[in-house]
Design a protein around this motif. Sequence first.
Motif, PDB file in Angstrom:
ATOM      1  N   PRO A  46       0.807  -1.388  -0.054  1.00  0.00           N
ATOM      2  CA  PRO A  46      -0.098  -0.146  -0.051  1.00  0.00           C
ATOM      3  C   PRO A  46       0.654   1.270  -0.091  1.00  0.00           C
ATOM      4  O   PRO A  46       1.769   1.349   0.367  1.00  0.00           O
ATOM      5  N   TRP A  47       0.494   2.315  -0.539  1.00  0.00           N
ATOM      6  CA  TRP A  47       1.028   3.713  -0.920  1.00  0.00           C
ATOM      7  C   TRP A  47       1.396   4.247   0.554  1.00  0.00           C
ATOM      8  O   TRP A  47       2.625   4.705   0.475  1.00  0.00           O
ATOM      9  N   ASN A  48       0.597   4.156   1.621  1.00  0.00           N
ATOM     10  CA  ASN A  48       1.052   4.971   2.736  1.00  0.00           C
ATOM     11  C   ASN A  48       2.210   4.213   3.459  1.00  0.00           C
ATOM     12  O   ASN A  48       3.002   4.770   4.146  1.00  0.00           O
ATOM     13  N   VAL A  49       2.448   2.720   3.018  1.00  0.00           N
ATOM     14  CA  VAL A  49       3.535   2.143   3.749  1.00  0.00           C
ATOM     15  C   VAL A  49       4.734   2.722   3.140  1.00  0.00           C
ATOM     16  O   VAL A  49       5.793   2.769   3.688  1.00  0.00           O
ATOM     17  N   ARG A  50       4.541   2.574   1.558  1.00  0.00           N
ATOM     18  CA  ARG A  50       5.752   2.934   0.811  1.00  0.00           C
ATOM     19  C   ARG A  50       6.006   4.386   1.087  1.00  0.00           C
ATOM     20  O   ARG A  50       7.460   4.882   1.378  1.00  0.00           O
ATOM     21  N   GLU A  51       5.217   5.303   1.312  1.00  0.00           N
ATOM     22  CA  GLU A  51       5.632   6.652   1.607  1.00  0.00           C
ATOM     23  C   GLU A  51       6.373   7.051   2.803  1.00  0.00           C
ATOM     24  O   GLU A  51       7.022   7.686   3.060  1.00  0.00           O
ATOM     25  N   ALA A  52       5.820   5.990   3.823  1.00  0.00           N
ATOM     26  CA  ALA A  52       6.444   6.222   5.130  1.00  0.00           C
ATOM     27  C   ALA A  52       8.034   5.932   4.996  1.00  0.00           C
ATOM     28  O   ALA A  52       8.698   6.508   5.650  1.00  0.00           O
ATOM     29  N   SER A  53       8.387   4.779   4.138  1.00  0.00           N
ATOM     30  CA  SER A  53       9.676   4.436   3.948  1.00  0.00           C
ATOM     31  C   SER A  53      10.504   5.752   3.109  1.00  0.00           C
ATOM     32  O   SER A  53      11.491   6.182   3.566  1.00  0.00           O
ATOM     33  N   ILE A  54       9.827   6.269   2.048  1.00  0.00           N
ATOM     34  CA  ILE A  54      10.368   7.231   1.408  1.00  0.00           C
ATOM     35  C   ILE A  54      10.647   8.550   2.580  1.00  0.00           C
ATOM     36  O   ILE A  54      11.821   9.014   2.437  1.00  0.00           O
ATOM     37  N   LEU A  55       9.785   8.810   3.099  1.00  0.00           N
ATOM     38  CA  LEU A  55       9.699  10.009   4.186  1.00  0.00           C
ATOM     39  C   LEU A  55      11.053   9.632   5.009  1.00  0.00           C
ATOM     40  O   LEU A  55      11.770  10.656   5.352  1.00  0.00           O
ATOM     41  N   LEU A  57      13.567   8.070   4.483  1.00  0.00           N
ATOM     42  CA  LEU A  57      14.778   8.366   3.500  1.00  0.00           C
ATOM     43  C   LEU A  57      15.221  10.037   3.444  1.00  0.00           C
ATOM     44  O   LEU A  57      16.243  10.413   3.684  1.00  0.00           O
ATOM     45  N   GLU A  58      14.007  10.686   3.286  1.00  0.00           N
ATOM     46  CA  GLU A  58      14.252  12.161   3.042  1.00  0.00           C
ATOM     47  C   GLU A  58      14.703  12.672   4.353  1.00  0.00           C
ATOM     48  O   GLU A  58      15.279  13.654   4.083  1.00  0.00           O
ATOM     49  N   GLN A  59      14.188  12.122   5.466  1.00  0.00           N
ATOM     50  CA  GLN A  59      14.706  12.503   6.823  1.00  0.00           C
ATOM     51  C   GLN A  59      15.997  12.137   7.090  1.00  0.00           C
ATOM     52  O   GLN A  59      16.516  12.507   8.360  1.00  0.00           O
ATOM     53  N   GLY A  60      16.580  11.361   6.439  1.00  0.00           N
ATOM     54  CA  GLY A  60      17.941  10.816   6.845  1.00  0.00           C
ATOM     55  C   GLY A  60      18.315   9.861   7.704  1.00  0.00           C
ATOM     56  O   GLY A  60      19.188   9.578   8.038  1.00  0.00           O
ATOM     57  N   TYR A  61      16.833   9.038   7.936  1.00  0.00           N
ATOM     58  CA  TYR A  61      17.150   7.888   8.827  1.00  0.00           C
ATOM     59  C   TYR A  61      17.918   6.691   8.042  1.00  0.00           C
ATOM     60  O   TYR A  61      16.927   5.811   7.603  1.00  0.00           O
ATOM     61  N   THR A  62      19.119   6.735   7.827  1.00  0.00           N
ATOM     62  CA  THR A  62      19.775   5.787   7.233  1.00  0.00           C
ATOM     63  C   THR A  62      20.966   4.908   7.812  1.00  0.00           C
ATOM     64  O   THR A  62      21.613   4.131   7.286  1.00  0.00           O
ATOM     65  N   SER A  63      20.877   5.111   9.012  1.00  0.00           N
ATOM     66  CA  SER A  63      21.755   4.404  10.219  1.00  0.00           C
ATOM     67  C   SER A  63      21.298   3.169  10.581  1.00  0.00           C
ATOM     68  O   SER A  63      20.152   3.013  10.446  1.00  0.00           O
ATOM     69  N   TYR A  64      22.079   2.454  11.463  1.00  0.00           N
ATOM     70  CA  TYR A  64      21.707   1.122  11.772  1.00  0.00           C
ATOM     71  C   TYR A  64      20.549   1.471  12.776  1.00  0.00           C
ATOM     72  O   TYR A  64      20.714   2.812  13.501  1.00  0.00           O
ATOM     73  N   THR A  65      19.767   0.777  13.207  1.00  0.00           N
ATOM     74  CA  THR A  65      19.006   0.720  14.383  1.00  0.00           C
ATOM     75  C   THR A  65      19.608   0.065  15.577  1.00  0.00           C
ATOM     76  O   THR A  65      20.585  -0.664  15.323  1.00  0.00           O
ATOM     77  N   ALA A  66      18.740  -0.227  16.685  1.00  0.00           N
ATOM     78  CA  ALA A  66      19.324  -0.886  17.451  1.00  0.00           C
ATOM     79  C   ALA A  66      19.362  -2.396  17.050  1.00  0.00           C
ATOM     80  O   ALA A  66      18.544  -2.656  16.037  1.00  0.00           O
ATOM     81  N   ASN A  67      19.865  -3.258  17.539  1.00  0.00           N
ATOM     82  CA  ASN A  67      19.970  -4.750  16.928  1.00  0.00           C
ATOM     83  C   ASN A  67      18.547  -5.273  16.908  1.00  0.00           C
ATOM     84  O   ASN A  67      18.406  -6.076  16.030  1.00  0.00           O
TER      85      ASN A  67
END
Length: 389
Positions: A46-55, A57-67
């Motif tokens: 669904p688009w809202n799920v894809r959009e959340a992932s895109i957002l 990326l746009e906000q720069g959340y590209t680091s590791y998360t907690a294990n």
Amino acid sequence: MIEPSHYLSSTVKSLKPSGIRKFFDLASSMEGVISLGVGEPDFVTPWNVREASILSLEQGYTSYTANAGLLELRNEISYYLKEKTDITYSAKEEILVTVGASQALDIALRAIVNPGDEVIVIEPSFVAYSSLVSLAGGVPVSVQTSGEMEFKLQPSDLEKAITKKTKAIILCSPSNPTGTVLNKEDLEKIASIIEKHDLLVISDEIYAELTYDEAYTSFVSIEGMAQRTILVSGFSKGFAMTGWRLGYVAAQQEFLSAMLKIHQYAMMCAPTMAQYAAVEAIKNGKEDVMHMKKSYRQRRNLFVSALNEMGLSCHVPGGAFYAFPSIQKTNLSSEEFAEELLMEEKVAVVPGSVFGESGEGYIRCSYASSLEQLQEALRRMQRFVQKKC
């Protein structure tokens, strides 16, 4: 010049390639093929799920998360499981986000299996179960089910398979490949045997969102079983997120801590962008799941009815998106049927034999395709069956 095979693990050398992939690869090389082979939703995420992932990326959340994964996602999984199972899992200590449910199965087995431990696998079964047990150093022990009993595990057969070496049993409901659903009464009978023999359960609930005729019962909901169960699930099937590779495992803290050790060294963490997408899916995806579920149920009814009408006896699967009809009247083996159907009518199915000995004489058909494709596939299959019978 070295001989690579001399250096390979004997366990890995003994593993058979996936029988599903064999037919999928063959079908993908041919034109005009309708594939009922690979178990994947035909819906786009669904688009809202894809959009959340895109957002993200746009906000720069590209680091590791907690294990263990984003705490926000683990919190949402905890709420979700409480609603579904009435069991409360601690987001911080009892939930781990994995790279698909397949990785969850792998680390669950590696966390509990010692060399020589036996793990019971109910056949027909998902092709990875026995191989993952072997890779963990265990011994897979098959318990067969029958089409006459709609492929439901019979408690007496389970009891006979248990030995002093038995450590655990893998359950999958709804089942891949049969679509069979174990109801509360079925699970209670199994639970009494599990408790009697002091066993663990790995409960693969990846298709839990896709049940059609009765409310889903998780094995952890059966009295006393939450403490003995490692619950494995994910977002691939019910949320149409196969390519995102995101799953999770929920279990007692001691089990979870052991799995987290393996996850830390082997994987680090699940993809960050996929985790943000999953937060949106689990928080706001109920309507999409219901829409997909309604569509699958419609396709199931059409597909299974047509199979029975053409003489391929098939029980009505209570969940997942697979039909598992008998092809015994054609006097062809499962592999012969699948190969000849592909070559003569360009319909790809999976021979039941790849799911274990009790799958011989059956084929797996995924009805996660459009109604138009399913109807055309059924026309071709009927033509094929008429020629062979």
